[in-house]
Design a protein around this motif. Structure first.
Motif, PDB file in Angstrom:
ATOM      1  N   ALA A 116       0.509  -1.653   0.154  1.00  0.00           N
ATOM      2  CA  ALA A 116      -0.091  -0.235   0.079  1.00  0.00           C
ATOM      3  C   ALA A 116       0.728   1.341   0.101  1.00  0.00           C
ATOM      4  O   ALA A 116       0.261   2.734  -0.289  1.00  0.00           O
ATOM      5  N   GLY A 117       1.621   1.361   0.860  1.00  0.00           N
ATOM      6  CA  GLY A 117       2.508   2.356   0.755  1.00  0.00           C
ATOM      7  C   GLY A 117       4.050   2.391  -0.576  1.00  0.00           C
ATOM      8  O   GLY A 117       3.104   4.029  -0.863  1.00  0.00           O
ATOM      9  N   TYR A 118       4.271   1.171  -1.214  1.00  0.00           N
ATOM     10  CA  TYR A 118       5.288   2.022  -2.041  1.00  0.00           C
ATOM     11  C   TYR A 118       4.100   2.491  -3.438  1.00  0.00           C
ATOM     12  O   TYR A 118       4.452   2.927  -4.230  1.00  0.00           O
ATOM     13  N   GLY A 119       2.922   1.793  -3.617  1.00  0.00           N
ATOM     14  CA  GLY A 119       1.781   2.496  -4.612  1.00  0.00           C
ATOM     15  C   GLY A 119       1.140   3.190  -4.685  1.00  0.00           C
ATOM     16  O   GLY A 119       1.431   4.333  -5.085  1.00  0.00           O
ATOM     17  N   CYS A 120       1.067   4.160  -3.159  1.00  0.00           N
ATOM     18  CA  CYS A 120       0.735   5.583  -3.088  1.00  0.00           C
ATOM     19  C   CYS A 120       1.665   6.257  -2.998  1.00  0.00           C
ATOM     20  O   CYS A 120       1.570   7.310  -3.476  1.00  0.00           O
ATOM     21  N   ALA A 122       4.767   5.557  -5.231  1.00  0.00           N
ATOM     22  CA  ALA A 122       4.500   5.774  -6.664  1.00  0.00           C
ATOM     23  C   ALA A 122       3.712   7.089  -7.256  1.00  0.00           C
ATOM     24  O   ALA A 122       4.227   7.070  -8.270  1.00  0.00           O
ATOM     25  N   ALA A 123       2.307   6.585  -7.173  1.00  0.00           N
ATOM     26  CA  ALA A 123       1.130   7.837  -7.693  1.00  0.00           C
ATOM     27  C   ALA A 123       1.560   9.321  -7.345  1.00  0.00           C
ATOM     28  O   ALA A 123       1.748   9.735  -8.268  1.00  0.00           O
ATOM     29  N   PHE A 124       1.924   9.471  -5.787  1.00  0.00           N
ATOM     30  CA  PHE A 124       2.646  10.887  -5.939  1.00  0.00           C
ATOM     31  C   PHE A 124       4.240  11.231  -6.655  1.00  0.00           C
ATOM     32  O   PHE A 124       3.913  12.388  -7.001  1.00  0.00           O
ATOM     33  N   ALA A 125       5.370  10.744  -6.170  1.00  0.00           N
ATOM     34  CA  ALA A 125       6.045  10.598  -7.146  1.00  0.00           C
ATOM     35  C   ALA A 125       5.311  11.308  -8.789  1.00  0.00           C
ATOM     36  O   ALA A 125       6.188  11.721  -9.224  1.00  0.00           O
ATOM     37  N   ASN A 126       5.059  10.451  -9.574  1.00  0.00           N
ATOM     38  CA  ASN A 126       4.010  10.271 -10.739  1.00  0.00           C
ATOM     39  C   ASN A 126       3.730  11.623 -10.540  1.00  0.00           C
ATOM     40  O   ASN A 126       4.095  12.829 -11.748  1.00  0.00           O
ATOM     41  N   ARG A 127       2.253  12.358 -10.561  1.00  0.00           N
ATOM     42  CA  ARG A 127       1.863  13.248  -9.949  1.00  0.00           C
ATOM     43  C   ARG A 127       2.854  14.322 -10.146  1.00  0.00           C
ATOM     44  O   ARG A 127       2.433  15.457 -10.701  1.00  0.00           O
ATOM     45  N   LEU A 128       4.021  14.109  -9.382  1.00  0.00           N
ATOM     46  CA  LEU A 128       5.185  15.430  -9.057  1.00  0.00           C
ATOM     47  C   LEU A 128       5.420  15.493  -9.906  1.00  0.00           C
ATOM     48  O   LEU A 128       7.028  16.388  -9.656  1.00  0.00           O
ATOM     49  N   ASP A 129       6.028  14.846 -10.696  1.00  0.00           N
ATOM     50  CA  ASP A 129       6.898  14.654 -12.067  1.00  0.00           C
ATOM     51  C   ASP A 129       7.772  14.182 -11.725  1.00  0.00           C
ATOM     52  O   ASP A 129       9.312  14.309 -12.139  1.00  0.00           O
ATOM     53  N   PHE A 130       8.747  13.162  -9.915  1.00  0.00           N
ATOM     54  CA  PHE A 130       9.659  12.637  -9.639  1.00  0.00           C
ATOM     55  C   PHE A 130       9.545  11.708 -11.059  1.00  0.00           C
ATOM     56  O   PHE A 130       9.384  10.408 -10.416  1.00  0.00           O
ATOM     57  N   MET A 131      10.324  11.367 -11.768  1.00  0.00           N
ATOM     58  CA  MET A 131       9.935  10.498 -12.961  1.00  0.00           C
ATOM     59  C   MET A 131      10.824   9.141 -12.264  1.00  0.00           C
ATOM     60  O   MET A 131       9.952   7.715 -12.674  1.00  0.00           O
ATOM     61  N   ASP A 132      12.292   9.480 -11.936  1.00  0.00           N
ATOM     62  CA  ASP A 132      13.451   8.303 -12.102  1.00  0.00           C
ATOM     63  C   ASP A 132      12.495   8.231 -10.628  1.00  0.00           C
ATOM     64  O   ASP A 132      12.878   6.698 -10.229  1.00  0.00           O
ATOM     65  N   MET A 140       9.931  -1.196  -6.826  1.00  0.00           N
ATOM     66  CA  MET A 140      10.159  -1.602  -5.081  1.00  0.00           C
ATOM     67  C   MET A 140       8.531  -2.273  -5.062  1.00  0.00           C
ATOM     68  O   MET A 140       8.099  -3.427  -4.928  1.00  0.00           O
ATOM     69  N   LEU A 141       7.590  -1.845  -5.588  1.00  0.00           N
ATOM     70  CA  LEU A 141       6.240  -2.114  -5.242  1.00  0.00           C
ATOM     71  C   LEU A 141       5.803  -3.732  -6.193  1.00  0.00           C
ATOM     72  O   LEU A 141       5.318  -4.528  -5.594  1.00  0.00           O
ATOM     73  N   GLU A 142       6.524  -3.624  -7.337  1.00  0.00           N
ATOM     74  CA  GLU A 142       6.817  -4.727  -7.807  1.00  0.00           C
ATOM     75  C   GLU A 142       7.233  -5.923  -7.394  1.00  0.00           C
ATOM     76  O   GLU A 142       6.840  -7.222  -7.445  1.00  0.00           O
ATOM     77  N   ALA A 143       8.542  -5.681  -6.443  1.00  0.00           N
ATOM     78  CA  ALA A 143       9.296  -6.719  -5.312  1.00  0.00           C
ATOM     79  C   ALA A 143       8.285  -7.249  -4.526  1.00  0.00           C
ATOM     80  O   ALA A 143       8.421  -8.262  -3.866  1.00  0.00           O
ATOM     81  N   ALA A 144       7.499  -6.290  -3.982  1.00  0.00           N
ATOM     82  CA  ALA A 144       7.182  -6.676  -3.098  1.00  0.00           C
ATOM     83  C   ALA A 144       5.837  -7.583  -3.014  1.00  0.00           C
ATOM     84  O   ALA A 144       5.087  -8.506  -2.716  1.00  0.00           O
ATOM     85  N   TYR A 145       4.859  -7.079  -4.171  1.00  0.00           N
ATOM     86  CA  TYR A 145       4.019  -7.843  -4.603  1.00  0.00           C
ATOM     87  C   TYR A 145       4.448  -9.865  -5.551  1.00  0.00           C
ATOM     88  O   TYR A 145       3.489 -10.343  -4.841  1.00  0.00           O
ATOM     89  N   SER A 146       5.991  -9.473  -5.669  1.00  0.00           N
ATOM     90  CA  SER A 146       6.162 -10.646  -5.825  1.00  0.00           C
ATOM     91  C   SER A 146       6.613 -11.907  -4.920  1.00  0.00           C
ATOM     92  O   SER A 146       6.458 -12.595  -5.076  1.00  0.00           O
ATOM     93  N   GLY A 147       6.970 -10.875  -4.093  1.00  0.00           N
ATOM     94  CA  GLY A 147       6.974 -11.261  -2.707  1.00  0.00           C
ATOM     95  C   GLY A 147       6.312 -11.980  -1.899  1.00  0.00           C
ATOM     96  O   GLY A 147       5.548 -13.138  -1.996  1.00  0.00           O
ATOM     97  N   ASP A 148       4.808 -11.677  -2.577  1.00  0.00           N
ATOM     98  CA  ASP A 148       3.919 -11.815  -1.809  1.00  0.00           C
ATOM     99  C   ASP A 148       3.419 -12.623  -2.323  1.00  0.00           C
ATOM    100  O   ASP A 148       2.284 -13.682  -1.910  1.00  0.00           O
ATOM    101  N   ARG A 149       3.335 -13.187  -3.933  1.00  0.00           N
ATOM    102  CA  ARG A 149       3.062 -14.287  -4.333  1.00  0.00           C
ATOM    103  C   ARG A 149       3.556 -15.140  -4.218  1.00  0.00           C
ATOM    104  O   ARG A 149       3.276 -16.414  -3.875  1.00  0.00           O
TER     105      ARG A 149
END
Length: 165
Positions: A116-120, A122-132, A140-149
């Motif tokens: 939940a934290g990484y997803g939020c 990432a969305a904030f960074a996108n909106r703020l144009d912090f693309m890197d 990091m979000l995908e790594a957390a999802y992968s670990g969960d799976r």
């Protein structure tokens, strides 16, 4: 710190995630030590390494905004870690497989907080144009999802079956 903008919220939540990771990292050795299933133990050890990698990336992101890395204490993860200790480590289990099922449950609750934290963030960074930063957080979000799976696979393929016998 006063939260007056999305950037303020973003940095605050990065700090919260760092605190959450530090707290969950601290309990991982204990969970791995209590695990009976070899695949579960290895996954917990790998999870600890993944958390450490995430902390390093979060530290870089936070300090890049001139904020203190330890500026926030995550009360949510504090509670989840207390639950992991109480239910996964301190509870009296007559069956090691049942304990392993509980360890997976507690780990995944902590992982879902991070997701939940990484997803939020990432969305904030996108909106703020912090693309890197958005890309880093998305990875990091995908790594957390992968670990969960992966933990779900261990539960469904081995641990839950053994605990049900």
């Amino acid at each position: 710190m006063s939260l007056n903008s999305l950037k303020d919220v973003y940095v605050d939540q990065l700090q919260d995630l760092y605190s959450a990771c530090a707290q969950s990292h601290a309990v991982m050795d204990d969970l791995a030590g209590a695990a009976e299933n070899d695949d579960l133990r290895a996954a917990l050890e790998a999870g600890k390494d993944g958390i450490a990698d995430g902390m390093s990336k979060l530290e870089h992101l936070i300090s890049g905004h001139g904020a203190e890395v330890g500026g926030e204490h995550c009360k949510g993860m504090e509670g989840l870690v207390a639950e992991a200790r109480a239910h996964g480590l301190e509870e009296d289990f007559g069956d090691a497989d049942a304990r392993d099922a509980m360890i997976i449950t507690q780990y995944q609750r902590m992982a879902h907080y991070a997701i939940a934290g990484y997803g939020c963030c990432a969305a904030f960074a996108n909106r703020l144009d912090f693309m890197d930063e958005a890309e880093t957080l998305s990875q990091m979000l995908e790594a957390a999802y992968s670990g969960d799976r992966h933990f779900s696979g261990i539960a469904q393929g081995q641990v839950n079956r053994a605990a049900a016998e």
